[in-house]
Structures are given as C-alpha cells and as structure tokens.
Design an enzyme around this catalytic site. Structure first.
Site, PDB file in Angstrom:
ATOM      1  CE  LYS A 157      73.249 149.784  16.737  1.00 40.70           C
ATOM      2  NZ  LYS A 157      73.681 151.183  16.960  1.00 40.70           N
TER       3      LYS A 157
ATOM      4  CE1 TYR B 278      72.222 134.825 -14.574  1.00 40.80           C
ATOM      5  CE2 TYR B 278      72.850 135.023 -12.272  1.00 40.80           C
ATOM      6  CZ  TYR B 278      71.972 134.576 -13.246  1.00 40.80           C
ATOM      7  OH  TYR B 278      70.852 133.897 -12.869  1.00 40.80           O
TER       8      TYR B 278
END
Ligand code: PLP
Length: 365
Positions: free
Chosen positions: A41, A259
């Site tokens: 999956k 940042y």
C-alpha cells in the site's frame, strides 16, 4: 554517495531492490508460515509499486495487499498474475471495477459481504474475497461476535471468502497482553472457520510465534524498517537519501539562521545548506533535532526546516569533506529510518511513506 547528486534535483533517493527481495526472503523464513505475502500500500511504502511488486514477484511472492482500489489497479499492471487483496473495504457499487481487474476485496461488514455475494450470483462466477475481523483496533472489520455468528451461513461461501484476517494492535511491544487477547480471539475464529486460510501477522507479528498463521502479511520491515524496536534491526536497509551541499558559510557567535531566527550560533560556526525541505517530505518537525551525515560526522539541523532548504551545523566536519556539491546523507548508514522518524517526532513508517516526489530516484538490483 559516490557520485554527486544529479543536477536538477535536491536529493537522490536510492532504492535497493536486491535488499527488498532479501528482506522478503528473511521475513518468510522468520514468519515460518506456508505463505508470505507483501503489503505494498501507499505506493509500496513510498518505494514505488511499479518496481517493488515485480521484484518481489521474482523472489516468489504471489500475494499482495494494497489499501485502495486505485493502488490495486497499479499493482495489477505490475504483477499481472498475483493475488491482490484490497484492505480498505469495498465501497458501494465498486464490484465491477474489482471484478474486471481480478482484485479481491477485504470485506469488513455484513453489507459488504452481501454485496460481493450478489455480484458473484449475478455473474455466475464465485470470485474470491477476504474477510476482516476486528479483534481490537476498532477501525475496520466485523466484530468477533458478528463473525462467529456468521459461521456456517451460506453467504460466506457465496461471497467466495477464502481468507480470514485480523490486524494486530501492538505487535512491536513484546509481551503486550492485548496481543495475547487478539491471538486468543483469532484462535476462536479459526476454529469457527476451519476451511478458511487465516492471516494475522504484520512485520512485527512475524517475529511472534503465537501469531503464526497460513499467510504472513509484512509491510514496513520489507522496506528496511525495524520490526523489533529495542533490538538490532534484522532487516537490510532499502532506502537511502543523499543530497549535495549547496553552500558552506562561516557565521559569528550570535548570528541567527533560518526563518524566525529560531537558532542562534553559540560561538563561531560553519553552516552548510542542503537543497531539500518539508516539501520533499522531510518533516518540519525535524527542526532542532534532525541530523545528517557529512564526511561520516553527525551534523545537527539548525534553524527551521524550510520548504526547500535545510541548514546543518557542520563545524565538526573536517575541512576536506566540506565543498560545494559535497555529499550529505539524510537516510542511510547510522541514520536509519527509525532514527530519522524519532528525530522528527514520528515513526519511520511516516518518513518512508512521505518521501517526496522531487528527488532523483535510482533503483538498484
Ligand atoms: C499496513 C498493514 C499491514 C502491514 O503492516 P506493517 O506493520 O507495515 O508490517 C498488514 N495488515 C494490515 C491490515 C495493514 O493495514
């Protein structure tokens, strides 16, 4: 990484299909079940169904599990003759799509069982399906009493059910009493359905003899994840992520990086910038605790992980290993998947399945 990362990509993801195959073989030995399947999956846990499934097929794997119908269709192209089960139930009206690609739904309610049985009657062909009993997850499947009361009901045969399955809650925690309860409930179910093949164990469950059934169902460990946390990882690494250094700079004590200036240099430091970030699936939650290997040295992330860039403190790295294009390893060697997951406040599964689409992908076999 021997060659520098290719121009045009922030990093190179190397997927070792020989190790994937060796891991499947090893899990098949450990699980000691008549058959070992592969869970593929989420695009084979980020490794690519189109490459991973045929490699496993060549190794002898004949049964595959995916989560969605769309994944099953991709898997069907990759392994045309395999048995493919779709774990996440059976949406109403989807029977024709399953049937035309010879896919097997994992039925999880009496409505789903009735709808698949009706499709079998309409076509006049009984096509196989699995049924999922919920022994503790409270997520998918019939309850244990519902499943027991259905034993002997002709609808089970009409629905072509050939596999009885359940899913372990806590298989990676040794001696967990919940696993014991699930094993006991599963034994009752097997006794009620003596003619069905049974499947219980995921990767971690493969290492628990009490969870031995007819069909093992490993996922994560195939791709190199550690199925036994707290023990040495018995699996071979499959995934490696390397990136070339974009720039190296020297900063003074008191300088900030990234940042919002969330990191301040405690003294003179050398920083290196890598060309990948959270848009590549490298979690922003690795800020302040992630690390990369440069010249064999563990280098901490500094500043906030940004969308396309990560800053490393490379002060401890010998000068000769620091140059434009020098390799940094983000997953590989001492930085295994489980460590990278922990460094991001999550698990290796999430790192693996979240690996970005922007990397250069190299398959080796
Ligand atoms: C994902 C999944 C697996 C595989 O689990 P791993 O822990 O990755 O080995 C097995 N069975 C079911 C039902 C699953 O959803």
């Amino acid at each position: 990484m021997t060659e520098p990362t290719s121009i045009g990509h922030g990093g190179r993801l190397t997927i070792d299909l020989a190790s994937l195959r060796a891991n499947w073989r090893h899990l098949a030995e450990v699980a000691d079940c008549p058959e070992t399947a592969a869970v593929i999956k989420a695009d084979a846990y980020g490794c690519g169904i189109a490459k991973a499934a045929p490699a496993l097929w060549r190794e002898g794997c004949r049964t595959f599990f995916v989560a969605h119908l769309s994944e099953a269709l991709t898997a069907r192209e990759a392994v045309p003759d395999a048995a493919i089960y779709v774990l996440n139930g059976f949406p109403p009206g989807s029977a024709p799509a399953y049937r035309s690609a010879d896919l097997r739904p994992v039925l999880g309610s009496s409505d789903e069982i009735a709808e698949w049985a009706a499709a079998n009657r309409n076509e006049g062909v009984i096509r196989p399906a699995a049924f999922h009993v919920d022994t503790g997850m409270n997520r998918l499947g019939l309850s244990v009493p519902e499943a027991l009361s259905l034993a002997g009901d002709p609808v089970v045969a009409e629905a072509g059910i050939d596999l009885l399955m359940s899913h372990l809650v806590n298989a990676e925690v040794e001696g967990d009493p919940l696993t014991g309860r699930q094993v006991a409930d599963f034994a009752k179910l097997r006794a009620a359905y003596p003619n069905l093949r049974a499947s219980l164990a995921n990767s971690s469950g493969d290492f628990l003899p009490a969870c031995r059934t007819d069909l093992a169902r490993p996922g994560y460990a195939l791709y190199g994840g550690n199925p036994r946390p707290g023990h040495d990882n018995p699996m071979r690494p499959v995934v490696r992520l390397d990136a070339g250094i974009l720039q190296v700079r020297a900063v003074e004590a008191g300088a900030t990086a990234g940042y919002n200036a969330r990191w301040t240099a405690p003294g003179p430091r050398r920083l290196a910038t890598l060309s990948l970030g959270y848009a590549d699936g490298f979690p922003r939650s690795s800020t302040g605790r992630g690390e990369a290997l440069v010249g064999g040295v563990r280098c901490p992330f500094v500043g906030t992980v940004s969308m396309d860039l990560i800053i490393l403190d490379v002060t401890a790295v010998p000068e000769h290993a620091l140059y434009r294009g020098a390799p940094a390893t983000l997953i590989g060697d001492r930085l295994d998947l489980d460590t990278v997951g922990r460094n991001a406040g999550t698990i290796g599964y999430e790192i693996l399945t979240g690996l970005g689409r922007r990397y250069e992908r190299v398959y080796r076999d």
